[in-house]
Design an enzyme around this catalytic site. Structure first.
Site, short mmCIF file in Angstrom:
data_model
loop_
_atom_site.label_atom_id
_atom_site.label_comp_id
_atom_site.label_asym_id
_atom_site.label_seq_id
_atom_site.Cartn_x
_atom_site.Cartn_y
_atom_site.Cartn_z
N PRO A 115 0.79 -1.23 0.00
CA PRO A 115 0.00 0.00 0.00
C PRO A 115 0.83 1.28 0.00
O PRO A 115 1.87 1.34 0.63
CB PRO A 115 -0.83 -0.11 1.28
CG PRO A 115 -0.14 -1.12 2.11
CD PRO A 115 0.50 -2.08 1.15
N ASN A 116 0.33 2.23 -0.75
CA ASN A 116 0.89 3.59 -0.86
C ASN A 116 2.19 3.67 -1.66
O ASN A 116 2.66 4.77 -1.93
CB ASN A 116 1.08 4.23 0.53
CG ASN A 116 -0.24 4.38 1.25
OD1 ASN A 116 -1.20 4.89 0.66
ND2 ASN A 116 -0.33 3.90 2.47
N ARG B 294 5.07 10.99 -2.25
CA ARG B 294 5.27 10.79 -0.80
C ARG B 294 6.51 11.58 -0.36
O ARG B 294 7.28 12.06 -1.19
CB ARG B 294 5.43 9.29 -0.49
CG ARG B 294 4.18 8.50 -0.78
CD ARG B 294 4.32 7.05 -0.35
NE ARG B 294 4.20 6.85 1.09
CZ ARG B 294 4.27 5.66 1.68
NH1 ARG B 294 4.47 4.56 0.96
NH2 ARG B 294 4.14 5.55 2.98
N TYR C 232 11.39 8.64 0.93
CA TYR C 232 11.11 7.75 -0.21
C TYR C 232 11.72 8.19 -1.54
O TYR C 232 11.52 7.53 -2.55
CB TYR C 232 9.58 7.61 -0.37
CG TYR C 232 8.92 7.12 0.91
CD1 TYR C 232 9.22 5.85 1.42
CD2 TYR C 232 8.02 7.91 1.60
CE1 TYR C 232 8.63 5.40 2.59
CE2 TYR C 232 7.42 7.46 2.78
CZ TYR C 232 7.73 6.22 3.27
OH TYR C 232 7.15 5.76 4.42
N ASN D 237 8.23 -5.23 -0.55
CA ASN D 237 8.04 -4.08 0.32
C ASN D 237 6.56 -4.05 0.67
O ASN D 237 5.73 -3.64 -0.14
CB ASN D 237 8.45 -2.78 -0.38
CG ASN D 237 8.37 -1.57 0.57
OD1 ASN D 237 7.78 -1.68 1.66
ND2 ASN D 237 8.95 -0.46 0.18
N ALA E 48 3.09 -0.40 5.00
CA ALA E 48 2.68 -0.38 6.41
C ALA E 48 2.24 -1.76 6.92
O ALA E 48 2.29 -2.02 8.13
CB ALA E 48 1.54 0.63 6.60
N GLU F 273 12.78 -8.90 2.42
CA GLU F 273 11.97 -7.75 2.82
C GLU F 273 12.77 -6.47 2.53
O GLU F 273 13.94 -6.39 2.91
CB GLU F 273 11.70 -7.87 4.33
CG GLU F 273 11.05 -6.67 4.95
CD GLU F 273 11.00 -6.75 6.49
OE1 GLU F 273 11.48 -7.75 7.09
OE2 GLU F 273 10.49 -5.78 7.08
N HIS G 261 12.69 -2.02 2.41
CA HIS G 261 12.05 -0.74 2.70
C HIS G 261 12.93 0.35 2.15
O HIS G 261 14.16 0.29 2.30
CB HIS G 261 11.88 -0.55 4.22
CG HIS G 261 11.05 -1.64 4.82
ND1 HIS G 261 9.68 -1.68 4.69
CD2 HIS G 261 11.41 -2.76 5.48
CE1 HIS G 261 9.22 -2.79 5.27
NE2 HIS G 261 10.26 -3.47 5.75
N ARG H 139 12.97 5.64 12.52
CA ARG H 139 11.81 6.53 12.32
C ARG H 139 10.91 6.40 13.55
O ARG H 139 11.39 6.11 14.64
CB ARG H 139 11.08 6.13 11.03
CG ARG H 139 11.94 6.38 9.77
CD ARG H 139 11.19 6.04 8.50
NE ARG H 139 9.99 6.86 8.32
CZ ARG H 139 9.09 6.65 7.36
NH1 ARG H 139 9.25 5.65 6.50
NH2 ARG H 139 8.03 7.43 7.25
C1 DQA Z 1 8.11 1.55 3.84
C2 DQA Z 1 8.16 1.88 5.33
C3 DQA Z 1 6.81 1.66 5.98
O1 DQA Z 1 6.88 1.95 7.35
C4 DQA Z 1 5.80 2.56 5.33
O2 DQA Z 1 4.51 2.32 5.90
C5 DQA Z 1 5.75 2.46 3.87
C6 DQA Z 1 7.00 2.33 3.14
C7 DQA Z 1 9.42 1.91 3.15
O3 DQA Z 1 9.61 1.51 2.00
O4 DQA Z 1 10.25 2.61 3.70
O5 DQA Z 1 4.71 2.57 3.22
O6 DQA Z 1 7.89 0.19 3.69
#
Ligand code: DQA
Length: 245
Positions: free
Chosen positions: A10-11, A18, A23, A74, A77, A98, A100, A107
């Site tokens: 998501p996102n 963002r 990011y 990735n 959240a 995994e 990020h 953070r």
């Molecule tokens: C993320 C870190 C997560 O905490 C966040 O909710 C994201 C992106 C990252 O790529 O840094 O959506 O996974």
């Protein structure tokens, strides 16, 4: 060819909009293109998938069984609380790394915990898009078994690298050999049409001399013997093509 799946949760579709501090400024398409190019470099196929939905991510993980060799995930959240995604990763038995973009350990506190970490092969974070590429390298080098069934992290075979190089060269040589034989077939038909002899010793001598001169001198004799064998096979093939003509 092996296939790596690049999965974004998501996102991550909103990259570019963002917070660039965490990011970067590139879009999801930029990220996916970088992964596709890395795939070309690593000699693997790359599939990309993004979804805002937990259930779609879980379904995609399930459907990866038997078709995907390694996953860069990735989970956005969901990383911090989706036990359902954790369970899916555990059951599919595909190596998952995994990733990020941001450094989740530096953070807000709620981002420090990853509930998927324990079922992933490794975690890469805080490296931006580069982290995805590093994860792909790790998958290929350490976690995706090669076609000969060997454990990729097992580098105890001192001949492995040389053998792999020779296998690649053999592949190229066979392609060239086939191309050469196709010319031989055509030559055979032309010679038959004009009643020309199959063997032309002066032409063979000329080929052998050129071959002997074009390699390092220590291989000269071996190269000539190799070419002599190819010339013999060519002659044999010409007879075969013209049999009965
Ligand atoms: C993320 C870190 C997560 O905490 C966040 O909710 C994201 C992106 C990252 O790529 O840094 O959506 O996974």
């Amino acid at each position: 060819m092996k296939t790596i799946l690049i999965m974004n949760g998501p996102n991550l579709s909103m990259l570019g909009k963002r917070d660039p501090k965490h990011y970067g400024s590139g879009t999801l398409a930029d990220l996916e293109n970088a992964c596709i190019n890395k795939g070309i470099e690593l000699g693997v196929k790359v599939q990309c998938f993004q979804s805002e939905s937990e259930s779609a991510i879980i379904r995609k993980l399930h459907n990866s069984m038997g078709v995907i060799d390694g996953i860069v995930l990735n989970a956005g959240a969901y990383t911090h609380y989706s036990i359902a995604i954790r369970d899916a990763i555990e059951l599919i038995k595909i190596p998952v790394i995994e990733v990020h973009l941001s450094d989740i350990h530096n953070r807000e506190d709620f981002r420090n915990t990853s509930v998927i970490e324990a079922v992933c092969a490794e975690q890469v974070c805080g490296m931006g898009v580069k982290g995805y590429l590093v994860a792909m390298e790790k998958l290929v080098e350490k976690y995706i078994p090669s076609d000969d069934g060997k454990d990729p992290s097992d580098d105890t075979d001192p001949l492995a690298e040389e053998r792999a190089a020779i296998n690649e060269i053999n592949k190229e040589m066979i392609v060239l050999f086939e191309r050469r034989m196709k010319h031989v077939d055509r030559i055979a038909s032309i010679k038959a049409k004009y009643g020309m002899p199959t063997q032309v010793p002066s032409r063979e001598a000329e080929i052998l001399e050129k071959v002997g001169q074009s390699v390092d001198s220590q291989y000269s004799e071996a190269a000539k013997a190799f070419m002599q064998e190819i010339l013999r096979l060519s002659r044999e093939r010409q007879h075969e093509v013209n049999k009965g003509k």
